[in-house]
Design an enzyme around this catalytic site. Structure first.
Site, PDB file in Angstrom:
ATOM      1  N   HIS A  29       0.843  -1.204   0.000  1.00  9.40           N
ATOM      2  CA  HIS A  29       0.000   0.000   0.000  1.00  9.40           C
ATOM      3  C   HIS A  29       0.882   1.260   0.000  1.00  9.40           C
ATOM      4  CE1 HIS A  29      -3.565   2.384   1.738  1.00  9.40           C
ATOM      5  NE2 HIS A  29      -2.539   3.190   1.922  1.00  9.40           N
ATOM      6  N   HIS A  53       1.833   4.474  -2.905  1.00 12.27           N
ATOM      7  CA  HIS A  53       1.838   5.945  -2.739  1.00 12.27           C
ATOM      8  C   HIS A  53       3.036   6.574  -3.451  1.00 12.27           C
ATOM      9  CE1 HIS A  53      -1.457   6.887  -0.020  1.00 12.27           C
ATOM     10  NE2 HIS A  53      -1.114   5.941   0.823  1.00 12.27           N
TER      11      HIS A  53
HETATM   12  C1  QAP Z   1      -2.346   1.687   5.182  1.00 10.90           C
HETATM   13  O1  QAP Z   1      -3.316   3.159   6.706  1.00 10.90           O
HETATM   14  C2  QAP Z   1      -3.069   0.399   5.390  1.00 10.90           C
HETATM   15  O2  QAP Z   1      -9.555   6.383   7.736  1.00 10.90           O
HETATM   16  C3  QAP Z   1      -2.118   2.502   6.425  1.00 10.90           C
HETATM   17  O3  QAP Z   1      -9.923   7.902   9.900  1.00 10.90           O
HETATM   18  C4  QAP Z   1      -4.248   0.319   6.132  1.00 10.90           C
HETATM   19  O4  QAP Z   1      -2.675   3.667   8.775  1.00 10.90           O
HETATM   20  C5  QAP Z   1      -2.583  -0.724   4.820  1.00 10.90           C
HETATM   21  C6  QAP Z   1      -6.418   5.722   9.454  1.00 10.90           C
HETATM   22  C7  QAP Z   1      -4.895  -0.883   6.295  1.00 10.90           C
HETATM   23  C8  QAP Z   1      -3.228  -1.922   4.993  1.00 10.90           C
HETATM   24  C9  QAP Z   1      -4.354  -2.014   5.738  1.00 10.90           C
HETATM   25  C10 QAP Z   1      -7.411   5.698   8.511  1.00 10.90           C
HETATM   26  C11 QAP Z   1      -6.598   6.498  10.587  1.00 10.90           C
HETATM   27  C12 QAP Z   1      -5.177   4.996   9.276  1.00 10.90           C
HETATM   28  C13 QAP Z   1      -8.577   6.419   8.677  1.00 10.90           C
HETATM   29  C14 QAP Z   1      -3.538   3.716   7.927  1.00 10.90           C
HETATM   30  C15 QAP Z   1      -8.753   7.213   9.801  1.00 10.90           C
HETATM   31  C16 QAP Z   1      -7.764   7.247  10.762  1.00 10.90           C
HETATM   32  C17 QAP Z   1      -4.825   4.380   8.114  1.00 10.90           C
HETATM   33 CO    CO Z   2      -2.263   5.243   2.382  1.00  9.99          CO
END
Ligand code: QAP
Ligand code: CO
Length: 168
Positions: A133, A137
């Protein structure tokens, strides 16, 4: 240490392809430390430099329960080793939205560490998913790009509305 501002979808700066880091110096070490601070404060499990408007190939990841296992990858590259796996992803640049994306469940990553040394890591499960992921980016790609046009448009409109509300 400093917390950095996170760009949000559909900001076009998130579409910039990041350049390789040519020298791992104090500037890059400070960037990585500030990115970790920003990620932990969110809280999140991964952050790419692109998300803080720095278009150089640096990502930070920590998928541990206690947020005490930081990984920094500079100029990361990976090879898929495992099977496709579906996982519901989120993104600090797409706050409040979570959708299922298919990625490889096992990868071999090679990168530089903060000392500028090359290392390799075989990652599985959530760590593997998160690294893929974050590397997306660096290539200007977001998880919403894997969704249907309908879903992506709905998310874009909701976030645009929130952004308008936030400035008015
Ligand atoms: C990427 O994402 C990821 O919507 C990292 O309101 C996520 O840290 C890769 C976050 C899941 C694989 C699986 C998102 C925090 C954090 C939100 C994150 C939010 C507050 C996302
Ligand atoms: Co992201």
């Amino acid at each position: 240490m400093a917390q950095l501002e996170i760009l949000e979808f559909p900001d076009t700066r998130l579409r910039t392809v990041a350049k390789p880091v040519t020298e791992v110096d104090d500037r890059i070490r400070t960037l990585a430390a500030d990115m970790l601070e920003t990620m932990y404060a969110a809280p999140g499990i991964g952050l790419a430099a692109s998300q803080v408007d720095v278009h150089e190939r640096v990502i930070v990841v920590d998928v541990s329960e206690d947020q005490d296992d930081p990984h920094v990858f500079i100029n990361p590259e990976y090879e898929k080793l495992g099977e496709p796996i579906e996982y519901q992803e989120g993104c600090l640049s797409v706050p409040g939205f979570y959708e299922v994306v298919t990625r490889s469940d096992k990868i071999k990553v090679s990168a530089l560490n903060t000392k500028g040394e090359t290392f390799e890591l075989v990652a599985e499960g959530l760590l593997a998913i998160c690294i893929q992921h974050e590397i997306d980016h660096l290539d200007g790609k977001l998880f919403v790009d894997y969704l249907s046009n309908l879903k992506r448009t709905r998310i874009r409109k909701k976030l645009e509305k929130q952004h308008k509300m936030a400035v008015s």
